[in-house]
Write a protein that holds these residues in place. Sequence first.
Motif, PDB file in Angstrom:
ATOM      1  N   MET A   1      50.454  -9.368  70.293  1.00 15.66           N
ATOM      2  CA  MET A   1      51.328  -9.042  69.303  1.00 15.66           C
ATOM      3  C   MET A   1      50.260  -8.568  68.025  1.00 15.66           C
ATOM      4  O   MET A   1      49.974  -9.621  67.390  1.00 15.66           O
ATOM      5  N   ILE A   2      50.241  -7.384  67.743  1.00 16.10           N
ATOM      6  CA  ILE A   2      49.373  -7.031  66.638  1.00 16.10           C
ATOM      7  C   ILE A   2      50.102  -6.394  65.755  1.00 16.10           C
ATOM      8  O   ILE A   2      50.693  -5.530  65.660  1.00 16.10           O
ATOM      9  N   PRO A   3      50.122  -7.100  64.338  1.00 12.04           N
ATOM     10  CA  PRO A   3      51.006  -6.398  63.215  1.00 12.04           C
ATOM     11  C   PRO A   3      50.460  -5.168  62.819  1.00 12.04           C
ATOM     12  O   PRO A   3      49.367  -4.596  62.779  1.00 12.04           O
ATOM     13  N   GLU A   4      51.361  -4.133  62.643  1.00 11.49           N
ATOM     14  CA  GLU A   4      51.082  -2.880  61.868  1.00 11.49           C
ATOM     15  C   GLU A   4      50.736  -2.910  60.613  1.00 11.49           C
ATOM     16  O   GLU A   4      51.535  -3.320  59.831  1.00 11.49           O
ATOM     17  N   LEU A   5      49.430  -2.796  60.138  1.00  6.75           N
ATOM     18  CA  LEU A   5      49.077  -2.783  58.865  1.00  6.75           C
ATOM     19  C   LEU A   5      49.042  -1.459  57.835  1.00  6.75           C
ATOM     20  O   LEU A   5      48.912  -1.549  56.703  1.00  6.75           O
ATOM     21  N   GLY A   6      48.994  -0.412  58.520  1.00 10.20           N
ATOM     22  CA  GLY A   6      49.000   0.650  57.901  1.00 10.20           C
ATOM     23  C   GLY A   6      47.747   0.998  57.313  1.00 10.20           C
ATOM     24  O   GLY A   6      46.857   0.626  57.325  1.00 10.20           O
ATOM     25  N   LYS A   7      48.044   1.594  55.921  1.00  8.82           N
ATOM     26  CA  LYS A   7      47.206   1.902  54.928  1.00  8.82           C
ATOM     27  C   LYS A   7      46.497   0.517  54.390  1.00  8.82           C
ATOM     28  O   LYS A   7      45.488   0.703  53.564  1.00  8.82           O
ATOM     29  N   TYR A   8      46.848  -0.546  54.683  1.00  9.89           N
ATOM     30  CA  TYR A   8      46.552  -1.906  54.029  1.00  9.89           C
ATOM     31  C   TYR A   8      45.383  -2.541  55.015  1.00  9.89           C
ATOM     32  O   TYR A   8      44.963  -3.738  54.985  1.00  9.89           O
ATOM     33  N   ALA A   9      45.243  -1.806  56.272  1.00 13.60           N
ATOM     34  CA  ALA A   9      44.580  -2.355  57.102  1.00 13.60           C
ATOM     35  C   ALA A   9      43.111  -3.127  56.651  1.00 13.60           C
ATOM     36  O   ALA A   9      42.572  -4.071  56.966  1.00 13.60           O
ATOM     37  N   GLY A  10      42.472  -1.988  56.166  1.00  9.08           N
ATOM     38  CA  GLY A  10      41.086  -2.394  55.516  1.00  9.08           C
ATOM     39  C   GLY A  10      41.049  -3.598  54.578  1.00  9.08           C
ATOM     40  O   GLY A  10      40.248  -4.642  54.792  1.00  9.08           O
ATOM     41  N   THR A  11      41.911  -3.482  53.656  1.00 13.25           N
ATOM     42  CA  THR A  11      42.067  -4.666  52.791  1.00 13.25           C
ATOM     43  C   THR A  11      42.223  -5.911  53.462  1.00 13.25           C
ATOM     44  O   THR A  11      41.702  -6.828  53.069  1.00 13.25           O
ATOM     45  N   VAL A  12      43.478  -5.895  54.276  1.00  9.69           N
ATOM     46  CA  VAL A  12      43.816  -7.181  55.139  1.00  9.69           C
ATOM     47  C   VAL A  12      42.937  -7.644  55.812  1.00  9.69           C
ATOM     48  O   VAL A  12      42.442  -9.006  55.699  1.00  9.69           O
ATOM     49  N   LEU A  13      42.046  -6.839  56.568  1.00  9.66           N
ATOM     50  CA  LEU A  13      41.071  -7.251  57.360  1.00  9.66           C
ATOM     51  C   LEU A  13      39.870  -7.715  56.855  1.00  9.66           C
ATOM     52  O   LEU A  13      39.203  -8.692  57.187  1.00  9.66           O
ATOM     53  N   SER A  14      39.570  -7.101  55.653  1.00 12.09           N
ATOM     54  CA  SER A  14      38.440  -7.566  55.026  1.00 12.09           C
ATOM     55  C   SER A  14      38.892  -9.064  54.230  1.00 12.09           C
ATOM     56  O   SER A  14      37.822  -9.847  54.183  1.00 12.09           O
ATOM     57  N   ALA A  15      39.971  -9.274  53.785  1.00 11.29           N
ATOM     58  CA  ALA A  15      40.251 -10.384  53.144  1.00 11.29           C
ATOM     59  C   ALA A  15      40.139 -11.514  54.163  1.00 11.29           C
ATOM     60  O   ALA A  15      39.600 -12.895  53.813  1.00 11.29           O
ATOM     61  N   TYR A  16      40.598 -11.213  55.604  1.00 11.56           N
ATOM     62  CA  TYR A  16      40.533 -12.074  56.598  1.00 11.56           C
ATOM     63  C   TYR A  16      39.059 -12.468  56.897  1.00 11.56           C
ATOM     64  O   TYR A  16      38.523 -13.712  56.946  1.00 11.56           O
ATOM     65  N   GLY A  17      38.401 -11.516  56.736  1.00 15.33           N
ATOM     66  CA  GLY A  17      36.663 -11.852  57.394  1.00 15.33           C
ATOM     67  C   GLY A  17      36.069 -12.654  56.377  1.00 15.33           C
ATOM     68  O   GLY A  17      35.504 -13.158  56.386  1.00 15.33           O
ATOM     69  N   ILE A  18      36.331 -12.222  55.002  1.00 10.78           N
ATOM     70  CA  ILE A  18      35.814 -12.964  53.860  1.00 10.78           C
ATOM     71  C   ILE A  18      36.083 -14.454  53.928  1.00 10.78           C
ATOM     72  O   ILE A  18      35.192 -15.399  53.923  1.00 10.78           O
ATOM     73  N   SER A  19      37.286 -14.620  54.209  1.00 14.38           N
ATOM     74  CA  SER A  19      38.078 -16.035  54.152  1.00 14.38           C
ATOM     75  C   SER A  19      37.239 -16.934  55.398  1.00 14.38           C
ATOM     76  O   SER A  19      37.025 -17.974  55.198  1.00 14.38           O
ATOM     77  N   LEU A  20      37.143 -16.131  56.563  1.00 15.19           N
ATOM     78  CA  LEU A  20      36.678 -16.733  57.612  1.00 15.19           C
ATOM     79  C   LEU A  20      35.001 -17.021  57.261  1.00 15.19           C
ATOM     80  O   LEU A  20      34.592 -18.157  57.687  1.00 15.19           O
TER      81      LEU A  20
END
Length: 51
Positions: free
Chosen positions: A1-20
């Motif tokens: 189940m992958i949430p729909e991030l829309g136009k914020y996908a880049g921001t959210v995924l980069s935040a996850y990456g930086i946190s990791l």
Amino acid sequence: MIPELGKYAGTVLSAYGISLLLLLGVVALSVVQWRRMKRRLAAAEARRSNG
């Protein structure tokens, strides 16, 4: 189940990456410090048993 991030996908995924990366850095730093303290403790115990 992958949430729909829309136009914020880049921001959210980069935040996850930086946190990791930051979490991995904290774990790595902890391991390095643990190994250093282990060596220092062994050296101090060796000096104590020899002295």
